[in-house]
Design a protein around this motif. Structure first.
Motif, PDB file in Angstrom:
ATOM      1  N   TYR A 168       0.831  -1.205   0.000  1.00  0.00           N
ATOM      2  CA  TYR A 168       0.000   0.000   0.000  1.00  0.00           C
ATOM      3  C   TYR A 168       0.865   1.253   0.000  1.00  0.00           C
ATOM      4  O   TYR A 168       0.587   2.227  -0.710  1.00  0.00           O
ATOM      5  N   ALA A 169       1.904   1.243   0.818  1.00  0.00           N
ATOM      6  CA  ALA A 169       2.778   2.413   0.900  1.00  0.00           C
ATOM      7  C   ALA A 169       3.472   2.671  -0.433  1.00  0.00           C
ATOM      8  O   ALA A 169       3.523   3.815  -0.917  1.00  0.00           O
ATOM      9  N   LEU A 170       4.010   1.617  -1.034  1.00  0.00           N
ATOM     10  CA  LEU A 170       4.695   1.788  -2.315  1.00  0.00           C
ATOM     11  C   LEU A 170       3.731   2.261  -3.388  1.00  0.00           C
ATOM     12  O   LEU A 170       4.080   3.115  -4.226  1.00  0.00           O
ATOM     13  N   ARG A 171       2.530   1.738  -3.385  1.00  0.00           N
ATOM     14  CA  ARG A 171       1.530   2.164  -4.375  1.00  0.00           C
ATOM     15  C   ARG A 171       1.323   3.673  -4.319  1.00  0.00           C
ATOM     16  O   ARG A 171       1.285   4.351  -5.352  1.00  0.00           O
ATOM     17  N   HIS A 172       1.208   4.212  -3.109  1.00  0.00           N
ATOM     18  CA  HIS A 172       0.934   5.640  -2.992  1.00  0.00           C
ATOM     19  C   HIS A 172       2.177   6.494  -3.247  1.00  0.00           C
ATOM     20  O   HIS A 172       2.060   7.634  -3.713  1.00  0.00           O
ATOM     21  N   GLU A 173       3.342   5.956  -2.995  1.00  0.00           N
ATOM     22  CA  GLU A 173       4.561   6.673  -3.366  1.00  0.00           C
ATOM     23  C   GLU A 173       4.689   6.799  -4.882  1.00  0.00           C
ATOM     24  O   GLU A 173       5.262   7.761  -5.385  1.00  0.00           O
ATOM     25  N   LEU A 174       4.141   5.828  -5.608  1.00  0.00           N
ATOM     26  CA  LEU A 174       4.277   5.797  -7.069  1.00  0.00           C
ATOM     27  C   LEU A 174       3.010   6.247  -7.799  1.00  0.00           C
ATOM     28  O   LEU A 174       2.906   6.087  -9.011  1.00  0.00           O
ATOM     29  N   GLN A 175       2.068   6.850  -7.094  1.00  0.00           N
ATOM     30  CA  GLN A 175       0.757   7.089  -7.686  1.00  0.00           C
ATOM     31  C   GLN A 175       0.769   8.029  -8.894  1.00  0.00           C
ATOM     32  O   GLN A 175      -0.114   7.948  -9.737  1.00  0.00           O
ATOM     33  N   ASP A 176       1.738   8.888  -9.023  1.00  0.00           N
ATOM     34  CA  ASP A 176       1.798   9.792 -10.181  1.00  0.00           C
ATOM     35  C   ASP A 176       2.935   9.429 -11.133  1.00  0.00           C
ATOM     36  O   ASP A 176       3.313  10.243 -11.984  1.00  0.00           O
TER      37      ASP A 176
END
Length: 274
Positions: A168-176
């Protein structure tokens, strides 16, 4: 020459833990969607898997690599040959049954180094490639076991809790960034996991399990849609929901009943134990 050019126009997927089970089925999903694949596992069966996958018509590179080590991760990265990577299925994992203090610490280290350290290392290396090309899809195989204190599987469940959270954390770090991260969280699945983890003499090892092909298909489709998480099967969804609202002490005791070794049945006609 034309054949080489064709191969290099196809997208590339990397699948770890692909010698059998969910990993092998994820690799099948990739080749059926027209991906070349680099598959890796720490056992010779990876070559048998590669022969089977080549029948699907794409290029398959098989590596016998120990992904619990930096050298194993480097083997995978070297096999990419500078190509862009479109999909990474970080599926390699190892289980370990029995009580923590009854386990060999070398085996405990191997579980942590495979499930956590090696997975993070590969994600870090391939993640840089994907972020630079501003496109890519990542699937991390976590587990609903990560929602439950794993009595008699304490280290394994803790590593899956780490991966569930990390995804989840990595997903949001890479969201853009153009890179999506999906966490596949299956329940018990019909693979070699339970035999390798020495869990066949437990209720967990003996219960009915999900089809790995169906689990992989659900996870692959969710990844390609860019979803954040997927729990295959309504029963597993229910178990995950219940775990969210159940006290940890209760979950730990329930898991003990499922994962502790069962006493062997006495032979017919044998006298009762004193």
């Amino acid at each position: 020459m034309a054949d080489t050019a064709l191969r290099h126009t196809r997208p590339l997927a990397v699948v770890t833990g692909a010698s059998s089970g969910i990993g092998y089925e994820l690799a099948r999903c990739c080749v059926r969607r027209g991906f070349d694949v680099v598959i890796a596992a720490d056992e010779p069966q990876i070559d048998i898997a590669a022969k089977q996958l080549r029948n699907e018509g794409t290029e398959v590179t098989a590596l016998m690599a120990d992904l619990s080590t930096p050298g194993g991760v480097e083997q995978v990265c070297a096999a990419l040959g500078g190509r862009r990577v479109d999909v990474l299925c970080a599926n390699a994992g190892r289980g370990l049954g029995h009580a923590f203090l009854d386990q060999d610490f070398t085996e405990i280290q191997r579980v942590v180094e495979t499930n956590v350290t090696g997975t993070l290392h590969l994600l870090h290396r391939v993640g840089h490639i994907m972020r630079a090309q501003r496109e890519g899809r990542v699937l991390i195989t976590g587990s609903i076991a990560g929602f439950v204190p794993g009595t008699c599987q304490a280290v394994y469940n803790a590593t899956k809790a780490f991966l569930d959270s990390f995804s989840y954390a990595l997903r949001h770090e890479l969201q853009d960034s153009g890179v999506s991260v999906t966490c596949l969280m299956p329940g018990a699945t019909e693979t070699d996991f339970f035999e390798r983890a020495d869990l066949l003499d437990t209720r967990l090892g003996q219960q009915k399990k999900a089809d790995p092909a169906e689990v992989a298909r659900i996870g692959f489709d969710a990844m390609m849609r860019g979803e954040g998480e997927v729990v295959p099967g309504w029963q597993n969804k229910l178990r995950a929901a219940i775990a969210m609202v159940t006290p940890a002490d209760v979950l730990a005791e329930r898991h003990r009943r499922l994962a502790e070794p069962q006493p062997a049945e006495a032979p017919a006609g044998a006298p009762p134990a004193p």
